[in-house]
Design a protein around this motif. Sequence first.
Motif, PDB file in Angstrom:
ATOM      1  N   ILE A 125       0.583  -1.559  -0.345  1.00 36.27           N
ATOM      2  CA  ILE A 125      -0.020   0.023   0.157  1.00 36.27           C
ATOM      3  C   ILE A 125       1.013   1.592  -0.163  1.00 36.27           C
ATOM      4  O   ILE A 125      -0.011   1.816  -0.274  1.00 36.27           O
ATOM      5  CB  ILE A 125      -0.781   0.086   1.393  1.00 36.27           C
ATOM      6  CG1 ILE A 125      -1.934   1.480   1.247  1.00 36.27           C
ATOM      7  CG2 ILE A 125      -0.215  -0.348   2.775  1.00 36.27           C
ATOM      8  CD1 ILE A 125      -2.987   0.761   0.087  1.00 36.27           C
ATOM      9  N   THR A 126       2.288   1.573   0.745  1.00 38.35           N
ATOM     10  CA  THR A 126       3.173   2.581   0.233  1.00 38.35           C
ATOM     11  C   THR A 126       2.901   3.066  -0.644  1.00 38.35           C
ATOM     12  O   THR A 126       2.990   4.262  -0.792  1.00 38.35           O
ATOM     13  CB  THR A 126       4.028   2.396   0.930  1.00 38.35           C
ATOM     14  OG1 THR A 126       5.006   1.259   0.248  1.00 38.35           O
ATOM     15  CG2 THR A 126       3.974   1.959   2.603  1.00 38.35           C
ATOM     16  N   PRO A 127       3.477   2.627  -1.611  1.00 38.51           N
ATOM     17  CA  PRO A 127       3.285   3.576  -3.308  1.00 38.51           C
ATOM     18  C   PRO A 127       2.267   3.465  -3.308  1.00 38.51           C
ATOM     19  O   PRO A 127       2.211   5.417  -3.911  1.00 38.51           O
ATOM     20  CB  PRO A 127       4.426   3.602  -4.234  1.00 38.51           C
ATOM     21  CG  PRO A 127       4.077   1.666  -3.790  1.00 38.51           C
ATOM     22  CD  PRO A 127       3.764   1.263  -1.592  1.00 38.51           C
ATOM     23  N   LEU A 128       1.168   3.096  -3.486  1.00 39.01           N
ATOM     24  CA  LEU A 128      -0.333   3.070  -3.690  1.00 39.01           C
ATOM     25  C   LEU A 128      -1.250   4.296  -2.818  1.00 39.01           C
ATOM     26  O   LEU A 128      -1.446   5.142  -4.023  1.00 39.01           O
ATOM     27  CB  LEU A 128      -0.974   2.067  -3.657  1.00 39.01           C
ATOM     28  CG  LEU A 128      -0.244   1.294  -4.269  1.00 39.01           C
ATOM     29  CD1 LEU A 128      -1.180  -0.431  -4.898  1.00 39.01           C
ATOM     30  CD2 LEU A 128      -0.083   1.030  -6.141  1.00 39.01           C
ATOM     31  N   PHE A 129      -0.849   4.026  -1.893  1.00 40.47           N
ATOM     32  CA  PHE A 129      -0.996   4.926  -0.886  1.00 40.47           C
ATOM     33  C   PHE A 129      -0.369   6.948  -1.216  1.00 40.47           C
ATOM     34  O   PHE A 129      -1.277   7.672  -1.734  1.00 40.47           O
ATOM     35  CB  PHE A 129      -0.361   5.347   0.544  1.00 40.47           C
ATOM     36  CG  PHE A 129      -1.064   6.347   1.713  1.00 40.47           C
ATOM     37  CD1 PHE A 129      -2.218   6.337   1.901  1.00 40.47           C
ATOM     38  CD2 PHE A 129      -0.432   6.549   2.493  1.00 40.47           C
ATOM     39  CE1 PHE A 129      -3.150   7.885   2.446  1.00 40.47           C
ATOM     40  CE2 PHE A 129      -1.210   7.451   3.416  1.00 40.47           C
ATOM     41  CZ  PHE A 129      -2.535   7.902   3.480  1.00 40.47           C
ATOM     42  N   SER A 130       0.790   7.329  -1.961  1.00 36.22           N
ATOM     43  CA  SER A 130       1.013   8.051  -2.438  1.00 36.22           C
ATOM     44  C   SER A 130       0.235   8.699  -3.547  1.00 36.22           C
ATOM     45  O   SER A 130      -0.104   9.310  -4.301  1.00 36.22           O
ATOM     46  CB  SER A 130       3.004   8.015  -2.844  1.00 36.22           C
ATOM     47  OG  SER A 130       3.468   9.023  -3.152  1.00 36.22           O
ATOM     48  N   ILE A 131       0.247   7.577  -4.369  1.00 35.98           N
ATOM     49  CA  ILE A 131       0.224   7.559  -6.264  1.00 35.98           C
ATOM     50  C   ILE A 131      -1.625   7.819  -5.981  1.00 35.98           C
ATOM     51  O   ILE A 131      -2.150   9.205  -6.999  1.00 35.98           O
ATOM     52  CB  ILE A 131       0.124   5.611  -7.137  1.00 35.98           C
ATOM     53  CG1 ILE A 131       1.533   5.625  -7.535  1.00 35.98           C
ATOM     54  CG2 ILE A 131      -0.996   6.350  -7.995  1.00 35.98           C
ATOM     55  CD1 ILE A 131       1.680   4.768  -7.854  1.00 35.98           C
ATOM     56  N   ALA A 132      -2.084   8.020  -5.034  1.00 32.46           N
ATOM     57  CA  ALA A 132      -3.506   7.711  -4.317  1.00 32.46           C
ATOM     58  C   ALA A 132      -3.717   9.271  -4.168  1.00 32.46           C
ATOM     59  O   ALA A 132      -4.760  10.179  -4.980  1.00 32.46           O
ATOM     60  CB  ALA A 132      -4.074   7.019  -3.827  1.00 32.46           C
ATOM     61  N   ARG A 133      -3.280   9.315  -3.323  1.00 29.78           N
ATOM     62  CA  ARG A 133      -3.807  11.093  -3.525  1.00 29.78           C
ATOM     63  C   ARG A 133      -2.966  11.932  -3.739  1.00 29.78           C
ATOM     64  O   ARG A 133      -3.638  13.368  -4.382  1.00 29.78           O
ATOM     65  CB  ARG A 133      -2.859  10.955  -1.806  1.00 29.78           C
ATOM     66  CG  ARG A 133      -3.369  10.423  -0.327  1.00 29.78           C
ATOM     67  CD  ARG A 133      -2.924  10.895   0.761  1.00 29.78           C
ATOM     68  NE  ARG A 133      -1.834  10.377   1.109  1.00 29.78           N
ATOM     69  CZ  ARG A 133      -0.430  11.301   1.319  1.00 29.78           C
ATOM     70  NH1 ARG A 133      -1.373  12.248   1.789  1.00 29.78           N
ATOM     71  NH2 ARG A 133       0.853  10.551   1.494  1.00 29.78           N
ATOM     72  N   THR A 134      -1.743  12.040  -4.789  1.00 24.55           N
ATOM     73  CA  THR A 134      -1.501  12.980  -6.380  1.00 24.55           C
ATOM     74  C   THR A 134      -2.650  12.987  -7.333  1.00 24.55           C
ATOM     75  O   THR A 134      -2.468  14.072  -7.558  1.00 24.55           O
ATOM     76  CB  THR A 134      -0.629  12.060  -6.618  1.00 24.55           C
ATOM     77  OG1 THR A 134       0.715  12.257  -5.655  1.00 24.55           O
ATOM     78  CG2 THR A 134      -0.019  13.065  -8.045  1.00 24.55           C
ATOM     79  N   ILE A 135      -3.046  11.420  -7.552  1.00 20.06           N
ATOM     80  CA  ILE A 135      -4.268  11.592  -8.366  1.00 20.06           C
ATOM     81  C   ILE A 135      -5.078  12.804  -7.679  1.00 20.06           C
ATOM     82  O   ILE A 135      -6.233  13.057  -8.711  1.00 20.06           O
ATOM     83  CB  ILE A 135      -4.201  10.383  -8.407  1.00 20.06           C
ATOM     84  CG1 ILE A 135      -3.465   9.004  -9.177  1.00 20.06           C
ATOM     85  CG2 ILE A 135      -6.004  10.544  -9.911  1.00 20.06           C
ATOM     86  CD1 ILE A 135      -4.296   7.781  -9.325  1.00 20.06           C
ATOM     87  N   THR A 136      -5.590  12.612  -6.184  1.00 15.17           N
ATOM     88  CA  THR A 136      -6.734  13.075  -5.641  1.00 15.17           C
ATOM     89  C   THR A 136      -6.443  14.734  -6.364  1.00 15.17           C
ATOM     90  O   THR A 136      -7.878  15.421  -6.512  1.00 15.17           O
ATOM     91  CB  THR A 136      -6.958  13.069  -4.324  1.00 15.17           C
ATOM     92  OG1 THR A 136      -7.691  11.751  -4.224  1.00 15.17           O
ATOM     93  CG2 THR A 136      -8.066  13.754  -3.936  1.00 15.17           C
ATOM     94  N   ARG A 137      -5.226  15.054  -5.867  1.00 13.11           N
ATOM     95  CA  ARG A 137      -4.965  16.468  -6.230  1.00 13.11           C
ATOM     96  C   ARG A 137      -4.972  16.802  -7.526  1.00 13.11           C
ATOM     97  O   ARG A 137      -5.162  17.994  -7.732  1.00 13.11           O
ATOM     98  CB  ARG A 137      -3.783  16.890  -5.443  1.00 13.11           C
ATOM     99  CG  ARG A 137      -2.860  17.743  -5.275  1.00 13.11           C
ATOM    100  CD  ARG A 137      -1.804  18.410  -4.904  1.00 13.11           C
ATOM    101  NE  ARG A 137      -0.610  17.588  -5.497  1.00 13.11           N
ATOM    102  CZ  ARG A 137       0.109  18.099  -6.383  1.00 13.11           C
ATOM    103  NH1 ARG A 137      -0.657  19.496  -6.890  1.00 13.11           N
ATOM    104  NH2 ARG A 137       0.532  17.159  -6.574  1.00 13.11           N
ATOM    105  N   GLN A 138      -3.960  15.951  -8.516  1.00 15.63           N
ATOM    106  CA  GLN A 138      -3.787  16.420  -9.576  1.00 15.63           C
ATOM    107  C   GLN A 138      -5.107  15.786 -10.702  1.00 15.63           C
ATOM    108  O   GLN A 138      -5.770  16.947 -11.341  1.00 15.63           O
ATOM    109  CB  GLN A 138      -2.921  15.981 -10.706  1.00 15.63           C
ATOM    110  CG  GLN A 138      -1.695  16.304  -9.644  1.00 15.63           C
ATOM    111  CD  GLN A 138      -0.021  15.449 -10.464  1.00 15.63           C
ATOM    112  OE1 GLN A 138      -0.491  14.538 -11.237  1.00 15.63           O
ATOM    113  NE2 GLN A 138       1.525  15.967 -10.111  1.00 15.63           N
ATOM    114  N   LEU A 139      -6.278  14.946 -10.723  1.00 16.88           N
ATOM    115  CA  LEU A 139      -6.948  15.211 -11.522  1.00 16.88           C
ATOM    116  C   LEU A 139      -8.045  14.190 -10.941  1.00 16.88           C
ATOM    117  O   LEU A 139      -8.791  13.355 -10.630  1.00 16.88           O
ATOM    118  CB  LEU A 139      -6.842  13.253 -11.996  1.00 16.88           C
ATOM    119  CG  LEU A 139      -5.403  13.514 -12.964  1.00 16.88           C
ATOM    120  CD1 LEU A 139      -5.248  11.994 -13.418  1.00 16.88           C
ATOM    121  CD2 LEU A 139      -5.954  14.637 -14.019  1.00 16.88           C
ATOM    122  N   PRO A 140      -9.193  15.305  -9.417  1.00 16.79           N
ATOM    123  CA  PRO A 140      -9.904  15.136  -9.392  1.00 16.79           C
ATOM    124  C   PRO A 140     -11.036  14.904  -9.077  1.00 16.79           C
ATOM    125  O   PRO A 140     -11.704  14.636  -8.389  1.00 16.79           O
ATOM    126  CB  PRO A 140     -10.156  17.104  -8.270  1.00 16.79           C
ATOM    127  CG  PRO A 140      -9.960  17.536  -9.501  1.00 16.79           C
ATOM    128  CD  PRO A 140      -8.906  16.944 -10.342  1.00 16.79           C
TER     129      PRO A 140
END
Length: 351
Positions: free
Chosen positions: A122-137
């Motif tokens: 989950i560790t890199p996916l946690f980073s990817i998920a929250r980045t998507i939320t910010r960049q691609l709401p």
Amino acid sequence: MPLSYTWHTQQVIRETTDTVTIIFNTRGENFHYLAGQFINLTLRIDGRSVTRSYSLSSAPGTDAAPAITVKKVSGGLMSSYITENAENIHNWDVDGPYGAFTLDDDTSSYRHIVLLAGGSGITPLFSIARTITRQLPDTRITLLYASRSVPETIFKAALDNWETQHNNIRIQYVLSKHTASADDPVNIMTGRLNRIIIKKLIRQAIGESTTPAHFFLCGPAELMKMHQESLTALGVPDTHIRHESFAVETTAPAIALPGNTQEVLLHYYEQSNLLEVQPGQTILAAALEERIPLPYSCQSGTCGRCAARLTQGAVHMQQNYALRKEDIDAGYVLLCQSFPLNNEVTVTMGE
């Protein structure tokens, strides 16, 4: 270009009984990284330097400081040391960032992201998920997260809070050691994942959408294999699947290797070296024997740090969990997994 740093400990968060997050104090130094990348840490343990790779669990542009999340691995020297002594470690030797387990440069085609996580994957996916939320709401996000129990589910509270804040995010937990009860929320499933369940959950996630989803996979090797086979069976194109492996089983070479020494010409920046690679030896191992300071980390084909371009000759690359198809098509190989098959091999690193 990756750089080396000495960071301090800013904060230690105990995520579970055997998992800890380290938030770093970069001492004012700029550190630019992409969601999904990793760093190498070097610590002195029992009088010797030990280096390991850890994914960044922080999200660039969202979190003020970089962070890693480390789960204790049975028999793992570094993970045991960190999880048992995190509050007493004040200085961290770091280099990076590394890794291609990242979002595409052009994310305009991202309409639905499906994250398939297992355990500490989950560790890199946690980073990817929250980045998507910010960049691609407006992009839909589905997280299928396999763990053992609620107390052992890393980031459980943060994930649940994150899901409640966004109406386009769905999380499904699959817990192998959980005791089901009438009070369980609907997004907790009890039992082990198998290919049938995986395909069912993915079908439910993607629905009838005509826009292909993009998949990011990270977790134990056997689970990753099941995910990949399930996605292939569902007709998901490889171009829409990204993998990150923390540990893989080492297997014997699948083909017969030459029984005599092979010569390999290695170009490393401005230096050229003629290596004598012994039977059954990788190009990386031969280079390190000659004290050539090639960059490397995992030596299992997962991190991609020792990638080089094969410009001539033929090699057998035993395992590859880091290079994408376009990298391989461009001639890149992992030196830690590459065995020369003839005397014409030329590889270039650091062009």
